[in-house]
Design a protein around this motif. Structure first.
Motif, PDB file in Angstrom:
ATOM      1  N   GLY A  98      29.072  18.959  20.148  1.00  0.00           N
ATOM      2  CA  GLY A  98      30.185  19.541  20.893  1.00  0.00           C
ATOM      3  C   GLY A  98      31.397  19.783  20.008  1.00  0.00           C
ATOM      4  N   SER A  99      31.672  18.840  19.102  1.00  0.00           N
ATOM      5  CA  SER A  99      32.805  18.991  18.181  1.00  0.00           C
ATOM      6  C   SER A  99      32.593  20.185  17.263  1.00  0.00           C
ATOM      7  N   VAL A 100      31.353  20.387  16.837  1.00  0.00           N
ATOM      8  CA  VAL A 100      31.030  21.521  15.966  1.00  0.00           C
ATOM      9  C   VAL A 100      31.400  22.837  16.641  1.00  0.00           C
ATOM     10  N   TRP A 101      30.978  22.992  17.901  1.00  0.00           N
ATOM     11  CA  TRP A 101      31.245  24.232  18.617  1.00  0.00           C
ATOM     12  C   TRP A 101      32.741  24.392  18.919  1.00  0.00           C
ATOM     13  N   VAL A 102      33.406  23.307  19.338  1.00  0.00           N
ATOM     14  CA  VAL A 102      34.807  23.389  19.753  1.00  0.00           C
ATOM     15  C   VAL A 102      35.731  23.633  18.562  1.00  0.00           C
ATOM     16  N   ILE A 103      35.534  22.890  17.476  1.00  0.00           N
ATOM     17  CA  ILE A 103      36.408  23.033  16.305  1.00  0.00           C
ATOM     18  C   ILE A 103      36.308  24.444  15.727  1.00  0.00           C
ATOM     19  N   SER A 104      35.082  24.951  15.610  1.00  0.00           N
ATOM     20  CA  SER A 104      34.911  26.304  15.067  1.00  0.00           C
ATOM     21  C   SER A 104      35.486  27.352  16.019  1.00  0.00           C
ATOM     22  N   ALA A 105      35.402  27.102  17.343  1.00  0.00           N
ATOM     23  CA  ALA A 105      35.979  28.037  18.317  1.00  0.00           C
ATOM     24  C   ALA A 105      37.502  28.072  18.196  1.00  0.00           C
ATOM     25  N   ILE A 106      38.123  26.914  18.008  1.00  0.00           N
ATOM     26  CA  ILE A 106      39.584  26.867  17.837  1.00  0.00           C
ATOM     27  C   ILE A 106      39.992  27.638  16.590  1.00  0.00           C
ATOM     28  N   ASP A 107      39.257  27.428  15.490  1.00  0.00           N
ATOM     29  CA  ASP A 107      39.559  28.159  14.253  1.00  0.00           C
ATOM     30  C   ASP A 107      39.429  29.667  14.472  1.00  0.00           C
ATOM     31  N   SER A 108      38.393  30.075  15.197  1.00  0.00           N
ATOM     32  CA  SER A 108      38.187  31.496  15.449  1.00  0.00           C
ATOM     33  C   SER A 108      39.289  32.069  16.332  1.00  0.00           C
ATOM     34  N   PHE A 109      39.710  31.312  17.350  1.00  0.00           N
ATOM     35  CA  PHE A 109      40.817  31.745  18.209  1.00  0.00           C
ATOM     36  C   PHE A 109      42.083  31.957  17.391  1.00  0.00           C
ATOM     37  N   VAL A 110      42.381  31.018  16.506  1.00  0.00           N
ATOM     38  CA  VAL A 110      43.604  31.093  15.709  1.00  0.00           C
ATOM     39  C   VAL A 110      43.584  32.317  14.799  1.00  0.00           C
TER      40      VAL A 110
END
Length: 307
Positions: A144-156
């Protein structure tokens, strides 16, 4: 404010425009896309439907299969659309959408490779504590952390692209939209974008790569202390596939996002990008799973007429 004409679409120059080469690339990418979808879908279904494969290693492999499907589906369909003669145009919103999902998947896969390295480290270096350190809640938290952290980076990073103005030129010397290829086309200052891109590169590429290298240093040291040749062979066999994928994936991503985006490197970058958007997702099922006896047994149970 200075007057400007906003770019509403970009032109992906891609590869050679010669009709003969277009037919070759169409067949080439179609085959790779079909193989990537079929191979990763088979792996995901086999792991999901077979309880004997509900272990941490195969849980991470199922996530890797999903990421590979998402990666190829983000890039290849648009490339095929251009090759069949529908034009190599992509809208401004379509370009940003492609960047968002591609950045998300690439970052997630880099983080997942680190999680898989940690799993192998615990399995080989701390086998007595494996069931506790790699329990189901821990695996779910890691994935879950893998998906969420990368999603936050992509959003930014995508959000920072939205604030830029693009007033021409609108030709992208690539077959897809990526941050390194889009930033040079901006009419606005890109200092903040470059800073965030560097921070992302350092975290996702450098730090995770070093973490993986350190993990495998401990793993190799542990394997060398095993006395029996059979024990060493079995230990190395569980790690060799992951090392091959780590080497291929990190080398191509680092080349694309760290090397200068000008001159002859543009043509080289297209070939390198193919490795992690088309070739790697196609080969991962073969490297990781389809050569594995447990996976073959699971595939025969799920698809008896196919296997």
């Amino acid at each position: 404010m200075n007057n400007y004409t906003a770019v509403e679409e970009f032109i992906l120059l891609g590869f050679s425009m010669d009709p003969g080469f277009q037919a070759f690339f169409l067949a080439f990418f179609s085959i790779f896309y079909i193989l990537a979808l079929a191979g990763n879908s088979l792996i995901f279904m086999a792991i999901s439907l077979n309880s004997s494969l509900h272990t941490p290693m195969y849980f991470f492999l199922a996530n890797l299969a999903l990421m590979d499907i998402a990666c190829t589906s983000t890039v290849i369909p648009k490339l095929l659309e251009g090759l069949v003669g529908k034009g190599s145009h992509i809208s401004y919103k379509g370009c940003l959408t492609q960047i968002f999902f591609l950045t998300w998947v690439l970052g997630a896969e880099l983080l997942l490779l680190s999680a898989m390295a940690y799993d192998r480290y615990v399995a080989i270096c701390r086998p007595l504590h494996y069931s506790m350190l790699m329990s189901r809640p821990v695996c779910v938290l890691l994935a879950g952390s893998v998906w969420v952290i990368s999603a936050i980076d992509s959003f930014v990073n995508t959000g920072l692209l939205v604030r830029l103005h693009f007033c021409g030129p609108n030709q992208i010397h690539h077959f897809l939209c990526e941050i390194p290829t889009l930033l040079p086309l901006s009419c606005s200052p890109t200092t903040l974008n470059n800073i965030m891109a560097v921070i992302g590169d350092v975290y996702f590429c450098v730090i995770n790569f070093l973490f993986t290298i350190v993990s495998y240093s401990f793993i190799i040291a542990s394997i060398l202390r095993i006395r029996s040749a059979e024990g060493k062979r079995r230990a190395f066999s569980t790690c060799s596939a992951h090392l091959v994928v780590v080497t291929l994936y990190y080398s191509t991503v680092i080349y694309t996002y760290v090397q200068p985006g000008s001159g002859s490197s543009l043509e080289n970058s297209k070939v390198v990008t193919l490795l992690y958007t088309a070739v790697s997702p196609t080969l991962n099922p073969l490297i990781y799973s389809l050569r594995n006896k447990d996976v073959k047994v699971a595939l025969r149970k799920v698809f008896p007429c196919v296997c």
